[in-house]
Design a protein around this motif. Structure first.
Motif, PDB file in Angstrom:
ATOM      1  N   TYR A 104      -9.093  23.155 -18.726  1.00 13.79           N
ATOM      2  CA  TYR A 104      -8.532  22.245 -16.932  1.00 13.79           C
ATOM      3  C   TYR A 104      -7.470  22.596 -17.430  1.00 13.79           C
ATOM      4  CZ  TYR A 104     -12.629  19.671 -15.896  1.00 13.79           C
ATOM      5  OH  TYR A 104     -13.702  19.798 -15.356  1.00 13.79           O
ATOM      6  N   LYS A 105      -7.010  22.754 -16.757  1.00 14.78           N
ATOM      7  CA  LYS A 105      -5.739  23.469 -16.676  1.00 14.78           C
ATOM      8  C   LYS A 105      -4.530  22.346 -16.733  1.00 14.78           C
ATOM      9  CE  LYS A 105      -3.771  25.203 -13.185  1.00 14.78           C
ATOM     10  NZ  LYS A 105      -3.758  26.733 -11.577  1.00 14.78           N
ATOM     11  N   THR A 106      -5.061  21.978 -15.929  1.00 15.37           N
ATOM     12  CA  THR A 106      -4.294  20.549 -16.250  1.00 15.37           C
ATOM     13  C   THR A 106      -4.811  19.102 -15.962  1.00 15.37           C
ATOM     14  OG1 THR A 106      -4.283  19.002 -13.463  1.00 15.37           O
ATOM     15  CG2 THR A 106      -2.855  21.415 -13.672  1.00 15.37           C
ATOM     16  N   LEU A 107      -3.936  17.635 -16.541  1.00  9.58           N
ATOM     17  CA  LEU A 107      -5.484  16.632 -16.582  1.00  9.58           C
ATOM     18  C   LEU A 107      -5.442  15.683 -15.725  1.00  9.58           C
ATOM     19  CD1 LEU A 107      -3.627  15.239 -19.737  1.00  9.58           C
ATOM     20  CD2 LEU A 107      -5.774  16.263 -19.884  1.00  9.58           C
ATOM     21  N   ILE A 108      -4.993  16.038 -13.799  1.00 15.69           N
ATOM     22  CA  ILE A 108      -4.967  15.665 -13.034  1.00 15.69           C
ATOM     23  C   ILE A 108      -5.850  16.539 -11.758  1.00 15.69           C
ATOM     24  CG2 ILE A 108      -4.256  13.134 -14.091  1.00 15.69           C
ATOM     25  CD1 ILE A 108      -2.767  13.591 -11.968  1.00 15.69           C
ATOM     26  N   ILE A 147      -1.599   9.283 -21.053  1.00 12.92           N
ATOM     27  CA  ILE A 147      -0.513  10.198 -20.886  1.00 12.92           C
ATOM     28  C   ILE A 147       0.850  10.141 -20.948  1.00 12.92           C
ATOM     29  CG2 ILE A 147       0.175  11.384 -19.198  1.00 12.92           C
ATOM     30  CD1 ILE A 147      -2.753  11.954 -20.239  1.00 12.92           C
ATOM     31  N   SER A 148       1.648  11.090 -22.044  1.00 13.09           N
ATOM     32  CA  SER A 148       2.882  10.830 -21.765  1.00 13.09           C
ATOM     33  C   SER A 148       4.029  10.687 -20.541  1.00 13.09           C
ATOM     34  CB  SER A 148       3.581  11.316 -23.111  1.00 13.09           C
ATOM     35  OG  SER A 148       3.794  12.821 -22.545  1.00 13.09           O
ATOM     36  N   TRP A 149       5.485   9.672 -21.130  1.00 13.88           N
ATOM     37  CA  TRP A 149       5.430  10.110 -20.281  1.00 13.88           C
ATOM     38  C   TRP A 149       6.357  11.519 -19.514  1.00 13.88           C
ATOM     39  CZ3 TRP A 149       8.503   8.027 -15.920  1.00 13.88           C
ATOM     40  CH2 TRP A 149       9.322   8.064 -15.424  1.00 13.88           C
ATOM     41  N   GLU A 150       6.807  12.073 -20.897  1.00 16.95           N
ATOM     42  CA  GLU A 150       6.913  13.817 -20.055  1.00 16.95           C
ATOM     43  C   GLU A 150       6.231  14.247 -19.894  1.00 16.95           C
ATOM     44  OE1 GLU A 150       9.551  12.081 -23.025  1.00 16.95           O
ATOM     45  OE2 GLU A 150       7.129  12.284 -23.336  1.00 16.95           O
ATOM     46  N   ASP A 151       4.558  14.196 -19.572  1.00 10.41           N
ATOM     47  CA  ASP A 151       3.253  14.931 -19.268  1.00 10.41           C
ATOM     48  C   ASP A 151       3.091  13.944 -17.502  1.00 10.41           C
ATOM     49  OD1 ASP A 151       3.001  16.518 -21.028  1.00 10.41           O
ATOM     50  OD2 ASP A 151       1.758  15.003 -22.197  1.00 10.41           O
ATOM     51  N   ARG A 177       7.836   1.612 -18.342  1.00 11.93           N
ATOM     52  CA  ARG A 177       7.041   0.641 -17.305  1.00 11.93           C
ATOM     53  C   ARG A 177       6.432   1.394 -16.759  1.00 11.93           C
ATOM     54  NH1 ARG A 177       9.711  -2.353 -12.282  1.00 11.93           N
ATOM     55  NH2 ARG A 177      10.561  -0.445 -12.735  1.00 11.93           N
ATOM     56  N   TYR A 178       6.450   3.202 -16.405  1.00 15.09           N
ATOM     57  CA  TYR A 178       5.352   3.651 -16.422  1.00 15.09           C
ATOM     58  C   TYR A 178       4.378   3.778 -16.921  1.00 15.09           C
ATOM     59  CZ  TYR A 178       4.448   6.689 -20.137  1.00 15.09           C
ATOM     60  OH  TYR A 178       3.569   7.477 -21.314  1.00 15.09           O
ATOM     61  N   TYR A 179       3.595   3.603 -17.850  1.00 10.64           N
ATOM     62  CA  TYR A 179       2.025   3.620 -17.869  1.00 10.64           C
ATOM     63  C   TYR A 179       1.145   2.456 -17.533  1.00 10.64           C
ATOM     64  CZ  TYR A 179      -1.944   4.504 -20.453  1.00 10.64           C
ATOM     65  OH  TYR A 179      -3.344   4.968 -21.307  1.00 10.64           O
ATOM     66  N   ASP A 180       1.664   1.458 -17.018  1.00 17.20           N
ATOM     67  CA  ASP A 180       1.338  -0.131 -16.690  1.00 17.20           C
ATOM     68  C   ASP A 180       0.825   0.363 -15.129  1.00 17.20           C
ATOM     69  OD1 ASP A 180       0.932  -1.304 -18.739  1.00 17.20           O
ATOM     70  OD2 ASP A 180       3.013  -2.341 -18.255  1.00 17.20           O
ATOM     71  N   SER A 206       1.388   3.522 -14.069  1.00 16.98           N
ATOM     72  CA  SER A 206       0.309   5.351 -14.103  1.00 16.98           C
ATOM     73  C   SER A 206      -1.124   4.999 -13.643  1.00 16.98           C
ATOM     74  CB  SER A 206       0.726   6.055 -15.008  1.00 16.98           C
ATOM     75  OG  SER A 206      -0.036   7.110 -15.310  1.00 16.98           O
ATOM     76  N   ARG A 207      -1.522   6.117 -12.850  1.00 15.43           N
ATOM     77  CA  ARG A 207      -2.906   6.491 -12.513  1.00 15.43           C
ATOM     78  C   ARG A 207      -3.593   7.584 -12.935  1.00 15.43           C
ATOM     79  NH1 ARG A 207      -2.443   6.486  -6.413  1.00 15.43           N
ATOM     80  NH2 ARG A 207      -0.334   7.724  -6.692  1.00 15.43           N
ATOM     81  N   ASP A 208      -2.589   8.282 -13.824  1.00 16.19           N
ATOM     82  CA  ASP A 208      -2.946   9.042 -14.522  1.00 16.19           C
ATOM     83  C   ASP A 208      -4.169   9.194 -15.863  1.00 16.19           C
ATOM     84  OD1 ASP A 208      -0.792  10.846 -13.416  1.00 16.19           O
ATOM     85  OD2 ASP A 208       0.341  11.182 -14.138  1.00 16.19           O
ATOM     86  N   PRO A 209      -4.242   8.303 -16.924  1.00  9.91           N
ATOM     87  CA  PRO A 209      -5.243   8.044 -17.678  1.00  9.91           C
ATOM     88  C   PRO A 209      -7.042   8.145 -16.649  1.00  9.91           C
ATOM     89  CG  PRO A 209      -2.935   6.391 -17.792  1.00  9.91           C
ATOM     90  CD  PRO A 209      -2.835   7.275 -16.610  1.00  9.91           C
ATOM     91  N   ALA A 210      -6.148   7.930 -15.392  1.00  9.19           N
ATOM     92  CA  ALA A 210      -7.842   7.050 -15.397  1.00  9.19           C
ATOM     93  C   ALA A 210      -8.015   8.884 -13.867  1.00  9.19           C
ATOM     94  CB  ALA A 210      -8.127   6.168 -14.323  1.00  9.19           C
TER      95      ALA A 210
END
Length: 456
Positions: free
Chosen positions: A452-456, A410-414, A427-430, A432-436
């Motif tokens: 799905y309308k959104t990823l989470i 998941i990009s910073w923008e998303d 640093r956001y990706y480390d 972020s809980r979005d990827p899981a």
């Protein structure tokens, strides 16, 4: 390597024999628990968001693959600032997920299938859109002390008012937020839209017990209790002030004072009163069974705390506590390069520390951590799942781990996770809980089998 593998399989064989000889008589003992993240689990109506009817559709699937109970991440009415962990009404279903009738139908189907439903109970805080907080802001006598308020302190140099202490939120920055209406600061250990409830107020304790009784009365089998170490903070001193928390010894490991890791959280976590609250909730669950009959109602507790504290969540020898205090020692100490002897070491560590008469539990993933297959490697995911299912006691599986689902970039923008959004692009990706939390992959078609309308 061969010796290490042999040692691990020998240990597992012994543990399997141990498990068979200690098979529990109650439904929850040696159970298999499955965490569902409702927003991205199954969308039944094509609106792009997972829902309760989607969960209901897949209860038979969970039963067929051997699960005892399904734990649902929060389904209560929420503005979704922290995706359900900011609750505006503890007694209502979030409209995007369905209705109370949908919930009742899910419970009915679960009973038909033979699987238990466990709800996420979020006692530390509410949403700032909760009626309780709105009344507290307005000074309603019944709710004035429902949350933790303070006038702040005046800076002797500048004459300006500033937060009562240096406490930092889990999601960065000050844990205190100024409210213009009440003209005071309120405490929020997570995002600003999640004001902390005041557990030193008996009315709060009673209200949250009423929440538990309400959902137990609806037929749930128990609760997974969120963020337990944060329930209490150090009480005010005789000057009506809160103490600052000390800075960590090696500042180089976390130099930014806006990061929670910069401080030792000796006044905002793991206070002595916390365990007593857990024991009170266990008493409530036991009393509910005595009064209403039926099966045992259970508590699962989330506490990222010291090993010794995790063990105390079971009870203190006099009072019982959590049936399943999540074993995060296992989760946090196994890495992609972990060798078999280290795995055995952490298995034995928990088994040897448990009080007599309790059940072990094993957790390898959840919605707050990177996925099992991404942490341990896809090539080892099945082995770790086999390990989870072989060990004696209770196993907890996050939805999708049984398929070896991996994190989705998941990009910073998303990014929408507040833990990531309060960081920065580097640093956001480390964090972020979005990827899981991306959609469950029901098949190999685009959008995981649903739109799905959104990823989470």
């Amino acid at each position: 390597m061969q010796k290490a593998t042999t040692a691990l399989f020998f240990a597992l064989s012994v543990l399997a024999l141990f498990a068979s000889s200690t098979q529990g008589k109650d439904w929850w003992e040696n159970g298999n628990y499955y965490q569902i993240y409702p927003r991205s689990f199954r969308d039944s109506d094509g609106d792009g968001i997972g829902d309760l009817n989607g969960v209901t559709e897949k209860l038979q699937y969970l039963k067929d693959i051997g699960f005892t109970a399904a734990w649902l991440s929060p389904i209560f009415k929420s503005p979704m600032a922290d995706f359900g962990y900011d609750i505006s009404d503890f007694y209502q279903i979030h409209p995007e997920y369905g209705t109370m009738e949908d919930f009742e139908n899910m419970i009915k189907k679960a009973k038909e299938v033979g699987i238990k439903i466990i709800l996420d109970f979020v006692p530390n805080h509410s949403s700032d859109e909760n009626e309780w907080f709105i009344k507290s802001v307005d000074g309603d006598p019944a709710y004035a002390d429902f949350y933790i308020w303070h006038n702040g302190i005046v800076n002797e140099t500048t004459g300006e008012r500033q937060p009562p202490s240096n406490w930092v939120s889990v999601f960065r920055y000050s844990a205190w937020e100024w409210n213009d209406v009440r003209q005071q600061y309120y405490l929020h250990q997570f995002v600003t839209k999640q004001p902390d409830l005041n557990y030193r107020n008996p009315a709060v304790v009673n209200e949250m017990k009423n929440v538990m009784r309400f959902w137990l009365g609806k037929g749930v089998a128990g609760f997974r209790i969120d963020a337990v170490p944060y329930l209490f903070e150090k009480d005010l001193d005789r000057y009506n002030n809160y103490p600052d928390e000390p800075v960590i010894d090696d500042v180089s490991t976390c130099p930014d004072p806006d990061d929670a890791c910069h401080l030792k959280h000796i006044y905002t976590q793991d206070q002595p009163e916390t365990l007593d609250m857990v024991y009170q909730w266990r008493a409530l669950a036991d009393e509910f069974k005595k009064e209403h009959g039926g099966d045992t109602r259970i508590l699962l507790t989330e506490a990222y705390t010291s090993f010794d504290n995790m063990i105390l969540y079971y009870g203190n020898g006099i009072r019982n506590g959590s049936h399943i205090p999540f074993n995060f020692d296992f989760l946090t100490n196994l890495q992609n390069d972990t060798k078999a002897p280290t795995v055995v070491e952490h298995i034995e560590k928990w088994l040897n520390a448990m009080p007599e008469g309790v059940i072990a539990n094993w957790v390898l993933g959840n919605h707050d951590n990177k996925r099992l297959a991404s942490r341990y490697g896809v090539q080892r995911a099945d082995l770790f799942n086999i390990l989870l299912q072989t060990l004696p006691g209770n196993a907890v599986t996050y939805n999708g781990e049984e398929l070896a689902m991996t994190d989705v970039y998941i990009s910073w923008e998303d990014s929408v996770d507040p833990q990531a959004c309060n960081s920065d692009p580097d640093r956001y990706y480390d964090l972020s809980r979005d990827p899981a939390r991306t959609p469950y992959q029901w098949d190999a078609s685009p959008n995981a089998g649903k739109c799905y309308k959104t990823l989470i």
